[in-house]
Structure formats: C-alpha cells, structure tokens
Write an enzyme that holds these catalytic residues in place. Structure first.
Site, PDB file in Angstrom:
ATOM      1  N   ASP A 134       0.853  -1.187   0.000  1.00 52.70           N
ATOM      2  CA  ASP A 134       0.000   0.000   0.000  1.00 52.70           C
ATOM      3  C   ASP A 134       0.884   1.230   0.000  1.00 52.70           C
ATOM      4  O   ASP A 134       1.987   1.209   0.549  1.00 52.70           O
ATOM      5  CB  ASP A 134      -0.915   0.003   1.226  1.00 52.70           C
ATOM      6  CG  ASP A 134      -1.976  -1.092   1.174  1.00 52.70           C
ATOM      7  OD1 ASP A 134      -2.453  -1.396   0.061  1.00 52.70           O
ATOM      8  OD2 ASP A 134      -2.331  -1.621   2.232  1.00 52.70           O
ATOM      9  N   ASP A 152      -6.923  -1.473  -4.623  1.00 57.36           N
ATOM     10  CA  ASP A 152      -8.016  -1.216  -3.686  1.00 57.36           C
ATOM     11  C   ASP A 152      -9.025  -0.236  -4.286  1.00 57.36           C
ATOM     12  O   ASP A 152     -10.234  -0.403  -4.136  1.00 57.36           O
ATOM     13  CB  ASP A 152      -7.469  -0.652  -2.370  1.00 57.36           C
ATOM     14  CG  ASP A 152      -6.530  -1.599  -1.652  1.00 57.36           C
ATOM     15  OD1 ASP A 152      -6.638  -2.827  -1.849  1.00 57.36           O
ATOM     16  OD2 ASP A 152      -5.672  -1.109  -0.893  1.00 57.36           O
TER      17      ASP A 152
END
Length: 183
Positions: A134, A152
């Site tokens: 991330d 995401d």
C-alpha cells in the site's frame, strides 16, 4: 439466450489487465522510490495527501492480519466467481456489469500478486514478501485513512458500480419502465 458479444470479452480483459498492470507498476515505482515501510512520507498536498509505503497481511482496513493464505484463496475464488458470472451465467450482456467486474478483477489480481509473494523488497532481491503493498496516504487533521493502493481503488469503484447497477435495474420479471408495463 443469444451469445455474449466478443467486444464484452475484450473490454473485460482489457480493464482487468490494464488495471492490474498499472497497479503493479505504481507499487514497484513507489517502493523503489521510497523504500520499505518506515521511511519518510512524500507529501503531494501537505498534510492531506501523500505517498507512504506500508504492508498489509490482512484485508480491508488491515483486518485479519497474518491470514495471507486465507485471503489469497478467497481472492482466487472471487476471481473464478466473476468469470463464471460474466461468461457462463452471461452477465456480460450488460455493459455496466462487464466494466464493474473488470475493475474488480483488476483489483483482485493486483493484490493477489502481492499476497502470493511474487515480488521482493527493493534492495533485498532474494526476500519474497507475502503482503499487499500500500502506498496512498490520506489524512485530515488527526484522522488518518489506512494506506491503500490502486488495486483497492479499482475494487471499491467496481463495487460501487455493482451497487449502482443493483439499484437502477428492475427486479427480474418486472418491466424496465412504467411505459413498458402498460404496453
């Protein structure tokens, strides 16, 4: 029922492949630029939006940390379910479903790549990492949204399109509009 047009297959696989490729390329680029988690934050719009590397061995909002194999298996099942729904159950007749599920598939594949440890930490080429990379940081005052990535974002946008489709489509057996019911 008539056959699914070939253009639907092309659109679905184009969205899935391009979305996954862009997700993986951005993860590689950011992790090469900023290094492993714990390094500095590169602010793009201080103090609201920045780039910061982090690893997630769980799922949404970090839930289920350490259950990488479980989430990898769940991702594989979801991908198979999407393919079945689109091309066996013929949901690909609907453009919106085709686009939404292409985005969801892109997100699944991007994060599945990471969960399966198909990447290595920059500077340590022999060390496979079994966690989702991330890198997008969003912050407002003291509130910090958990870091996320483009996969995401594709998952969330695809799910949003699915919800929109569900709310705008008439239930099976009902006409599409009031005029159709009067005909």
């Amino acid at each position: 029922m008539k056959a699914v047009p070939a253009s639907r297959y092309a659109v679905f696989f184009l969205i899935a492949a391009a979305g996954c490729a862009i997700d993986l390329a951005t993860k590689d680029w950011i992790f090469d630029k900023l290094g492993p988690p714990g390094g500095p934050t590169q602010w793009l719009w201080r103090p609201f939006f920045g780039l910061q590397t982090s690893l997630n061995q769980g799922a949404l909002f970090g839930m289920g940390q350490g259950k990488v194999a479980f989430f990898a298996a769940l991702s594989g099942l979801a991908a198979l379910g999407i393919l079945y729904w689109l091309f066996v159950a013929r949901a690909a007749h609907d453009w919106l479903l085709t686009i939404a599920l292409g985005g969801i598939m892109a997100g699944i594949l991007g994060n599945l790549y990471d969960r399966l440890g198909m990447w290595t930490m920059p500077g340590n080429p022999g060390q496979r990492v079994f966690a989702v990379r991330d890198w997008i940081l969003v912050k407002y005052q003291e509130w910090i949204w958990p870091n996320f990535n483009l996969a995401d974002s594709l998952l969330v946008c695809g799910a949003g399109l699915l919800m929109w489709h569900a709310f705008r489509s008439p239930p099976k057996g009902e006409p599409a509009s009031a005029e159709a019911g009067r005909a």
